[in-house]
Design an enzyme around this catalytic site. Sequence first.
Site, PDB file in Angstrom:
ATOM      1  N   GLY A 130      -2.463  -0.744   9.568  1.00  0.00           N
ATOM      2  CA  GLY A 130      -2.040  -1.668  10.629  1.00  0.00           C
ATOM      3  C   GLY A 130      -1.954  -3.100  10.151  1.00  0.00           C
ATOM      4  CB  SER A 132       4.084  -5.257  10.045  1.00  0.00           C
ATOM      5  OG  SER A 132       4.472  -5.592   8.755  1.00  0.00           O
ATOM      6  CB  SER A 164       3.885   4.990   7.830  1.00  0.00           C
ATOM      7  OG  SER A 164       4.747   4.063   7.228  1.00  0.00           O
ATOM      8  CD  GLU A 249       1.573  -0.964   0.310  1.00  0.00           C
ATOM      9  OE1 GLU A 249       2.621  -0.851   0.937  1.00  0.00           O
ATOM     10  OE2 GLU A 249       0.666  -1.748   0.632  1.00  0.00           O
TER      11      GLU A 249
END
Lengths: 384, 357
Positions: A130, A132, A164, A249
């Site tokens: 969480g 954006s 996502s 990432e």
Amino acid sequence: MFHLPTVQFTQEQEQFRLDVRTFLQNELAKGTFTSKCDSWLSGDDPEFSKLIGQKGWIGLTWPKKYGGQERSTIDRYILTEEFLAIGAPVAAHWFADRQTGPLLLRYGTEEQREYFLPKIVKGECYFGIGLSEPNSGSDLASVSTRAEKVEGGWIVNGQKIWTSNAHLCHYMVTLVRTSPFDGKSKHAGLSQLIVDLQAEGVTVVPIKFLTGEHHYNEVFFENVFVPDNMVVGEIGNGWAQGLAELAFERSGPERILSTFPLIDELIQELKRQNNFEGLKQASKVVARLWSLRNMSIGVAQLLESGNGEDVSIPAALVKALGTKFEQSIPEITRLIVQTYPTLDAHRKIDRFMAESILHAPGFTIRGGTSEVLYGVVAKGVIAQ
Amino acid sequence: MSEMRDMIVDVVERMLKEKVDKDLVDTVEQGHWAPELWDLFKENGMTAVAITEENGGTGGDIEDLLNIVRLTGKYAAPIPFTETTFANYLLEFTNLQVIEDLATYMLCPDQAFTLEDGQLTGEAIHVPWARHTKHLVTLARSKDGTHLVEIDLSQAEIKEGMNLAGEPRDTVIFHHATTSQVSAMLSPDKMHTITTLHTAFQLALMTGAIDKINDLTVQYTKEREQFGRPIHRFQLVQQHIVHLAGETAIALAAFNNVTEALLTNNQNSEVAYAHIRFEEIIQAVTTIAHQVHAAIGTTHEHSLHQFTRRLWSWRDEGTSTSYWTNLVATQLLESGDSLWEYLTSFSKSSPLLKVEG
């Protein structure tokens, strides 16, 4: 310049690669899954994730006491490549495996690790990321979802976007503002909380992707209570913790191989056509892929050795270059062979083309837009 | 890199930094010779690295040598270092005697000489440094096939020429000249290996020049001010910097992987991938560097051109990209594997570094 180490795979690692490949090829033949492009983002299959969990292939590098295998980053790299190359549906557990686990191992409490990690490893517990918010985009310092301290925990209000798989996830590591916004020090006062997505006050609303698939979500919080023991790391340290996550990432094989099934099928098609000229053109793609993979493995090796070297700049560079490469694949393909991109095509190349075309615009956006990464790299190069 | 290699690289880089400047490169581009620099390399044993000690070498392996070559590319060192060391490497590789003097080579198959009764006839163009060297190592065709030969250049007619960078590239003509050494017939495998090694040396030189161009360009963006601030502060210039850094990082990583692959005999297509990729790298790097340097970079005053002109020459000297794209395309076509299997296959032993008895 960046001097990235080279990696030679050991005999054991090559064997591991073959074991993973054989397993995946067998499952594909049995019909357990269908190959697709960009499977790490849109290939959700909880049953498949559980199967992977049973093999011990989630949390591969984590300590054994939490159910991991304590294997190397390079082993994990190999595993990840094999999933992506065949287009296996790994999206359900992907973010927990890639980000949440390492985050908790680094910053989490013992209680959090003992509770979450064994569940993640089994392929039964999924996390959303969480970050954006509407209008925040890459400017994460501008997040305004806030958490207010109450007896025994925090009350969260606000909204996240582009999460996502939030509709499949059990939890979300949520970046929130725990003290008022200070224009002079935008990065201060941010914290990471684990929000139970089934908690009262949480609403998940789908955002449909260009393919029509449900993948992204908006997540709304209305007076959601998060207990104190779900704070990750230190209150106010969320920015630094989030940055640490990004190196993991950014530079992995998923930034290069999202459209690999299409390249593979392109080569198959050219071989079937005995198209030597086409294969010559495709050899440039092979060369690009090879050179990017060397860099990406080099960054993985730096992460593995963990001798405090700052990998954030080469990681950002690999992400920017890798996503540009994977984005170029459908355009290159269509200039070499005739295709009819359709999502429900029975010819694989047509289906992979459709998936690649419709997913490609996102590659250079998700996980940090290229423009933001360019800024990171340029500053790093100038400072050298 | 090994500690030993770190040390060698340190020593060589210090020598080059101290001895090679723009003026020296300019002087040699005018057709002069740089005796002091050559002697320094020779005295330090650098010209005999990667030759076994029993053959009079100073030890070290091909990765050491390629790293020295990379540095000579980074400083545009105006001496036939690559030529002499690679000529000797090939002599040892084909079981011939290594030589101590200055040497050069010409290995393009379309330029092979004719060999009859130990006598060499023919003409080769674009032979590096021929006028300054004593021995030529080259390919020659006899009725049996292709051989590697070594011949004394004093018997040659030499017409002087130069490449885009002003490096000596001469025409060498022999009329029934006597060869000093002739190898056994070279099998196609062995010819391919020689081509691979030759390309690896070219890649090393080019990697050095790319690295230097990146350094020069980044430095320039810090020093040059426009509209009241250093130009690296402009986002559009930053885009150039990132693109340049990316291509440079890829070149360095590719070079490291090539040398590693040569050492471990792991995969023999690494050189092919690298050469194909270097086409794009060189095009991007030279274009960006000149764009960022703007007008000054197009003049003889600045040293940028000493590196961009070398890249434009070096990329075409040696094996063409089409040789390597043909090779990869053929491998793909003939392989029964999927692309992924082909890319990740291992323990393909290559005969690359074994000196056959």
